[in-house]
Design a protein around this motif. Sequence first.
Motif, short mmCIF file in Angstrom:
data_model
loop_
_atom_site.label_atom_id
_atom_site.label_comp_id
_atom_site.label_asym_id
_atom_site.label_seq_id
_atom_site.Cartn_x
_atom_site.Cartn_y
_atom_site.Cartn_z
N ASN A 36 0.28 -1.37 0.08
CA ASN A 36 -0.17 -0.02 0.44
C ASN A 36 1.18 1.40 0.02
OD1 ASN A 36 -2.74 -1.12 0.13
ND2 ASN A 36 -1.90 -2.12 2.40
N GLY A 37 0.48 1.87 -0.11
CA GLY A 37 1.58 3.65 -1.10
C GLY A 37 0.88 4.68 -2.05
N LEU A 38 1.72 5.23 -2.55
CA LEU A 38 1.54 6.18 -2.97
C LEU A 38 2.48 7.30 -3.82
CD1 LEU A 38 1.01 9.83 -0.73
CD2 LEU A 38 0.32 7.50 -0.27
N VAL A 39 2.28 8.16 -4.24
CA VAL A 39 3.17 9.10 -5.20
C VAL A 39 3.03 10.40 -5.38
CG1 VAL A 39 4.54 9.33 -7.20
CG2 VAL A 39 4.13 6.97 -7.04
N ILE A 40 4.00 10.98 -5.14
CA ILE A 40 3.51 12.66 -4.65
C ILE A 40 4.60 13.39 -6.06
CG2 ILE A 40 3.79 14.31 -3.53
CD1 ILE A 40 3.12 12.91 -1.21
N ASP A 41 3.96 14.23 -7.25
CA ASP A 41 4.30 14.66 -8.23
C ASP A 41 4.91 16.53 -6.49
OD1 ASP A 41 5.82 16.44 -10.04
OD2 ASP A 41 3.45 16.16 -11.07
N HIS A 42 6.11 16.54 -6.89
CA HIS A 42 6.40 17.71 -6.52
C HIS A 42 7.38 19.02 -7.47
CE1 HIS A 42 6.23 15.57 -2.30
NE2 HIS A 42 7.13 14.86 -3.33
N GLY A 43 7.16 19.01 -9.18
CA GLY A 43 7.24 19.67 -10.32
C GLY A 43 8.46 19.46 -10.52
N GLU A 44 9.07 20.68 -11.32
CA GLU A 44 10.67 19.99 -11.94
C GLU A 44 11.15 19.32 -11.47
OE1 GLU A 44 11.24 22.72 -12.98
OE2 GLU A 44 9.92 24.42 -12.33
N GLY A 45 9.61 18.27 -12.08
CA GLY A 45 11.14 16.65 -11.69
C GLY A 45 10.71 16.11 -10.95
N TRP A 46 10.51 16.62 -9.69
CA TRP A 46 10.61 15.82 -8.24
C TRP A 46 9.40 14.69 -7.48
CZ3 TRP A 46 15.20 14.90 -6.48
CH2 TRP A 46 16.41 15.62 -6.66
N THR A 47 9.52 13.46 -7.83
CA THR A 47 8.72 12.77 -7.02
C THR A 47 8.79 12.26 -5.91
OG1 THR A 47 9.51 10.54 -8.12
CG2 THR A 47 7.88 12.49 -9.57
N THR A 48 8.04 11.82 -5.51
CA THR A 48 8.01 11.14 -3.93
C THR A 48 7.31 9.60 -3.84
OG1 THR A 48 7.04 11.95 -2.38
CG2 THR A 48 9.44 12.29 -2.36
N GLN A 49 8.11 8.68 -3.66
CA GLN A 49 6.71 7.47 -3.16
C GLN A 49 7.26 6.85 -1.97
OE1 GLN A 49 8.08 4.38 -6.63
NE2 GLN A 49 6.56 3.00 -5.72
N TYR A 50 5.66 6.30 -1.38
CA TYR A 50 5.88 5.71 -0.13
C TYR A 50 5.21 4.16 -0.40
CZ TYR A 50 5.92 11.54 0.53
OH TYR A 50 6.42 12.46 0.54
N CYS A 51 5.75 3.40 0.22
CA CYS A 51 6.09 2.16 0.70
C CYS A 51 5.53 1.55 2.02
CB CYS A 51 6.96 1.34 -0.60
SG CYS A 51 7.03 2.06 -2.22
N HIS A 52 4.48 0.52 1.25
CA HIS A 52 4.74 -0.67 2.69
C HIS A 52 3.26 -0.34 3.98
CE1 HIS A 52 7.78 -2.76 0.85
NE2 HIS A 52 8.02 -1.89 1.23
N MET A 53 2.23 0.88 2.84
CA MET A 53 1.52 1.15 4.38
C MET A 53 0.46 0.82 5.04
SD MET A 53 1.75 5.28 2.49
CE MET A 53 0.44 6.14 3.89
N MET A 54 0.44 0.87 5.74
CA MET A 54 -0.76 0.50 6.72
C MET A 54 -1.87 -0.50 6.05
SD MET A 54 -3.06 0.34 10.61
CE MET A 54 -0.98 0.32 10.69
N GLN A 55 -2.84 -1.54 5.56
CA GLN A 55 -4.41 -1.10 4.78
C GLN A 55 -5.43 -0.51 5.61
OE1 GLN A 55 -5.88 -5.27 5.01
NE2 GLN A 55 -6.64 -5.11 3.39
N GLY A 56 -5.40 0.13 4.25
CA GLY A 56 -6.71 0.73 5.17
C GLY A 56 -6.47 1.99 5.60
N SER A 57 -5.30 2.20 5.38
CA SER A 57 -5.26 4.06 6.71
C SER A 57 -4.38 4.70 5.25
CB SER A 57 -4.18 3.45 7.20
OG SER A 57 -2.48 3.47 6.22
N ILE A 58 -4.32 5.11 4.56
CA ILE A 58 -4.32 5.96 3.24
C ILE A 58 -5.54 6.81 3.47
CG2 ILE A 58 -3.78 6.51 0.53
CD1 ILE A 58 -2.04 4.05 0.66
N ARG A 59 -5.41 8.09 3.85
CA ARG A 59 -6.36 9.52 3.79
C ARG A 59 -6.19 9.89 1.89
NH1 ARG A 59 -4.80 11.46 9.63
NH2 ARG A 59 -5.36 8.98 10.10
N VAL A 60 -5.24 9.97 1.10
CA VAL A 60 -5.13 11.31 0.64
C VAL A 60 -5.57 10.55 -0.74
CG1 VAL A 60 -3.57 11.95 1.83
CG2 VAL A 60 -3.21 11.03 0.03
N GLN A 61 -5.99 11.37 -2.26
CA GLN A 61 -6.54 10.52 -3.12
C GLN A 61 -6.09 10.99 -4.01
OE1 GLN A 61 -10.59 11.39 -3.75
NE2 GLN A 61 -11.33 9.61 -2.15
N LYS A 62 -5.81 10.30 -5.30
CA LYS A 62 -4.72 10.72 -6.72
C LYS A 62 -6.09 12.19 -6.63
CE LYS A 62 -4.17 9.91 -11.63
NZ LYS A 62 -4.43 9.03 -12.78
#
Length: 312
Positions: free
Chosen positions: A107-133
């Motif tokens: 479980n995880g997500l990717v965030i676009d920070h602009g100027e070609g920068w991104t961060t990815q977050y992995c191994h998160m708890m099932q059912g806990s992700i509170r943001v959407q695309k």
Amino acid sequence: MSLASPVLAGDISLGLPIDCELGNTCYIQNYVDADPSDTMADFTCGALSYDGHKGTDFALPTVKDLESNVHVLASAAGTVMATRDGMTDHRQRTAGAPDVSGVECGNGLVIDHGEGWTTQYCHMMQGSIRVQKGDHLDRGTSLGHVGLSGMTEFPHVHLVVRKDGKVIDPFSPEPATTCGETHTDTLWDIPIAYQSTGLLYVGIASGIPDYDDVKAGTAQAETLSIDSPNLVVFGFAFGGHGGDIMRLMLSGPNGTVANRDVTLDKNKAQYFNATGRKSSMDWPAGTYTAKVQIIRDSEIIETKAHQITVTP
């Protein structure tokens, strides 16, 4: 090693991706693999990585610590590109572990920070992700909780930083040319000390605990009785180097109960040791203290202690 962190001109500035106190309630288990060959090294040329590792693992000491619902945080402001949730929290290489082929991030997500920068977050708890695309996030926004989903053996958030699709080590955005070279420029907004080893958990039990129970955080007895058949001290650590000594000490109302030095024969990402004594009669009631040290090159690197009460 304390690392200064003036950010290079034009680079992204990152905050911690986890709501914890490094060196106390969390630690870094693995860094980006800085060795392009089929061996591995972290950015200091140390052993806290593995071949092909592309991120930084901000870890909790034991599985039990997941009960605290530790927040995963956006390291910088940006827009959510993609999310995944619904995968179970289950340590790999244990009974019933799911097949995570192709979804190793869990479980995880990717965030676009602009100027070609991104961060990815992995191994998160099932059912806990509170943001959407499409969500626009401020730095420090809670994304969900640290979990145990995907290809993982321990609870942590795996942070991957990329620039134009290329993995960047936030501790060494411009790779050093000399092994062990001091890094003064990082992507972190505050200095993060490099900790090559440390104690995760120290406790007392009525017998040598099972390693799975140690990693789960359930091996520690809260209290023991005077007729306990054994008293055992154990220590759980990360970043072990061959030649390191784990010194285990247990004392009670009448003085020393057990004392043992254990020397590691090789590098180990995580390990535990234990020692104790059988009882030939009832233990004296009172307070018992476990004390564990890691010793490297004759220097005490860290000491942790824990106490319990032995009751009549």
